[in-house]
Enzyme design. Sequence first.
Site, PDB file in Angstrom:
ATOM      1  N   LYS A 147       0.879  -1.177   0.000  1.00 27.11           N
ATOM      2  CA  LYS A 147       0.000   0.000   0.000  1.00 27.11           C
ATOM      3  C   LYS A 147       0.908   1.217   0.000  1.00 27.11           C
ATOM      4  CE  LYS A 147      -3.305   2.964   0.650  1.00 27.11           C
ATOM      5  NZ  LYS A 147      -2.414   4.147   0.714  1.00 27.11           N
ATOM      6  N   GLY A 204       4.607   3.596  11.250  1.00 25.84           N
ATOM      7  CA  GLY A 204       3.917   4.880  11.251  1.00 25.84           C
ATOM      8  C   GLY A 204       3.422   5.247  12.632  1.00 25.84           C
ATOM      9  N   SER A 205       2.272   5.897  12.679  1.00 26.23           N
ATOM     10  CA  SER A 205       1.739   6.416  13.936  1.00 26.23           C
ATOM     11  C   SER A 205       1.131   5.317  14.787  1.00 26.23           C
ATOM     12  CB  SER A 205       0.664   7.466  13.646  1.00 26.23           C
ATOM     13  OG  SER A 205      -0.486   6.850  13.079  1.00 26.23           O
ATOM     14  N   GLY A 208      -2.562   4.705  13.676  1.00 36.31           N
ATOM     15  CA  GLY A 208      -2.672   3.906  12.458  1.00 36.31           C
ATOM     16  C   GLY A 208      -2.348   2.450  12.701  1.00 36.31           C
ATOM     17  N   GLY A 209      -1.241   2.178  13.394  1.00 38.45           N
ATOM     18  CA  GLY A 209      -0.834   0.805  13.658  1.00 38.45           C
ATOM     19  C   GLY A 209      -1.813   0.069  14.551  1.00 38.45           C
ATOM     20  N   GLU A 228       5.321  -0.997  13.762  1.00 37.50           N
ATOM     21  CA  GLU A 228       6.276  -0.157  14.496  1.00 37.50           C
ATOM     22  C   GLU A 228       5.655   1.223  14.584  1.00 37.50           C
ATOM     23  OE1 GLU A 228       8.381   2.814  14.832  1.00 37.50           O
ATOM     24  OE2 GLU A 228       9.776   2.147  13.275  1.00 37.50           O
ATOM     25  N   CYS A 265      12.134   7.538  13.962  1.00 37.65           N
ATOM     26  CA  CYS A 265      11.405   6.871  15.042  1.00 37.65           C
ATOM     27  C   CYS A 265      12.288   6.623  16.251  1.00 37.65           C
ATOM     28  CB  CYS A 265      10.785   5.569  14.550  1.00 37.65           C
ATOM     29  SG  CYS A 265      11.873   4.565  13.556  1.00 37.65           S
ATOM     30  N   GLU A 356       4.725  10.521  22.219  1.00 42.37           N
ATOM     31  CA  GLU A 356       5.695  10.928  21.205  1.00 42.37           C
ATOM     32  C   GLU A 356       5.242  12.194  20.480  1.00 42.37           C
ATOM     33  OE1 GLU A 356       8.043   9.014  17.361  1.00 42.37           O
ATOM     34  OE2 GLU A 356       5.948   8.485  17.702  1.00 42.37           O
TER      35      GLU A 356
END
Length: 496
Positions: A147, A204-205, A208-209, A228, A265, A356
Amino acid sequence: MMEETSTQNIDRRIQKAAEAFQFLKNTTVTERAEFMNAVADQIEVLGVELLEVTHQETSLPLARLIGEKARTVGQWRSYAKAVASGIYTEARIDLAQPEKQKGDLRKYNVGIGPVVVFGASNFPFAFSTAGGDTASAIGAGCPVIIKAHPAHPKTSQIMADAITAVVKAFGWPEGVFSHITGTSYEIGGYLTQHEDIRAVAFTGSFNGGKALFDIANSRENPIPVFAEMGSINPVFAFQNLLENKAEALAKEYSTSLTLGAGQFCTNPGVFIALKGKALDRFINALKEEIQNVAPATMLHKGILESFEKNRNIATEQTDIEIIASSNTDAENDQGSASVIKTNAKTFLNNPVLSEEVFGPFGIVVACETDEEIMKIAQQLKGQLTITIAATDEDVRNNPILINILKDKCGRLLFNGMPTGVEVVYAMQHGGPFPSTTDSRFTSVGPDAVKRFVRPVSFQNWPDEFLPDELKNGNPLQISRMVDGVMNSESLKLQTT
């Protein structure tokens, strides 16, 4: 504007991936390694056009992109070498012992099936379309459906074309690799819940994860999501070292904090130490360093908006002191570095300060006592990294604290800063939740392949019908465990 991929198109791609999986199951580690090396060659010859397109889409400097492209090529080659060696097949052979009425058992790892990979925005080469997730999944024998990240669509397409060219050159099924575009969040959810998808890789965020993780676990047949999701990567500075090198440590911290506009990250977001003259020296030096950091263009507008929103939320909390911010005014799409200070009590009681802030932003936590430092360590959520800025004596004097911190992260540093992740076997880029969804695995280094395999055992099978990895003659010449002993020798047994 990216063209949205229809669900019918997605269904067709997934069906082709499921068919390609049946093909990949019958490929050897040697064949997949050859494919991976060919992808590396194809990416390596991509020239100025790729770099210029990616620079325009991400604003990352050309020097950074040249280095990241080399890292990406190196990932494919190092993962290929690891796959070819057979270490991820983990071949195990326990020979029959008729006198004990014990049969012949042989086990090895196979790919788990089609994998959806979500491209990341902050590493358009190394963590995106042709990044480590794609390389490790194919190395495991799994088709990949990528994606594309909407922040660099042209870059993604160039990389996808490179992999597709290798698929065609090898005569492999089209479904070995698919490239899906679109900006809708629904696409990610649709891919994750599709019954023929067997795993998801995401960088990503947290939101989202975690959303993908929840979708995957609500399926009738749950699947793993290797997400992650970020980390505040705290630095614990001990007194002896701080007294000896406060100014040098401030420079190291500032450099790592603001590297790449803070869009790593492993950016060290929180600095924890005892209050006193040594910490005051550190803060004064850090103030000067941060003031001299020029604002930098961030990857895309969405990241900039999120950075400014989260930075402002943190800064507006009670008992917060602004240490420094960049002396240069930020222009459009630029993020400006800043650092705030608070006390341990406030940090412990305000969960907002432990979230974060993705960008060039840091928090210094001044503790009154060693007990407060211990409480912070105990309360920490899971992290990708934790840094111990200390002398040998500091470590000897704090064994309990060090042991607690080992439980909180995937990578524990002794001095140095956590940015600059190396693509090697011993790298662990993953940590306890919420930094990742499964702390047993890494998304960087050849061991990333482990995420996408599962064991299959064969009992009393004729040698002719066993996979090459388990045959008596060991045609792939890989290292195997035979009756508890590792070796790469063939077995001189009578076949039936």
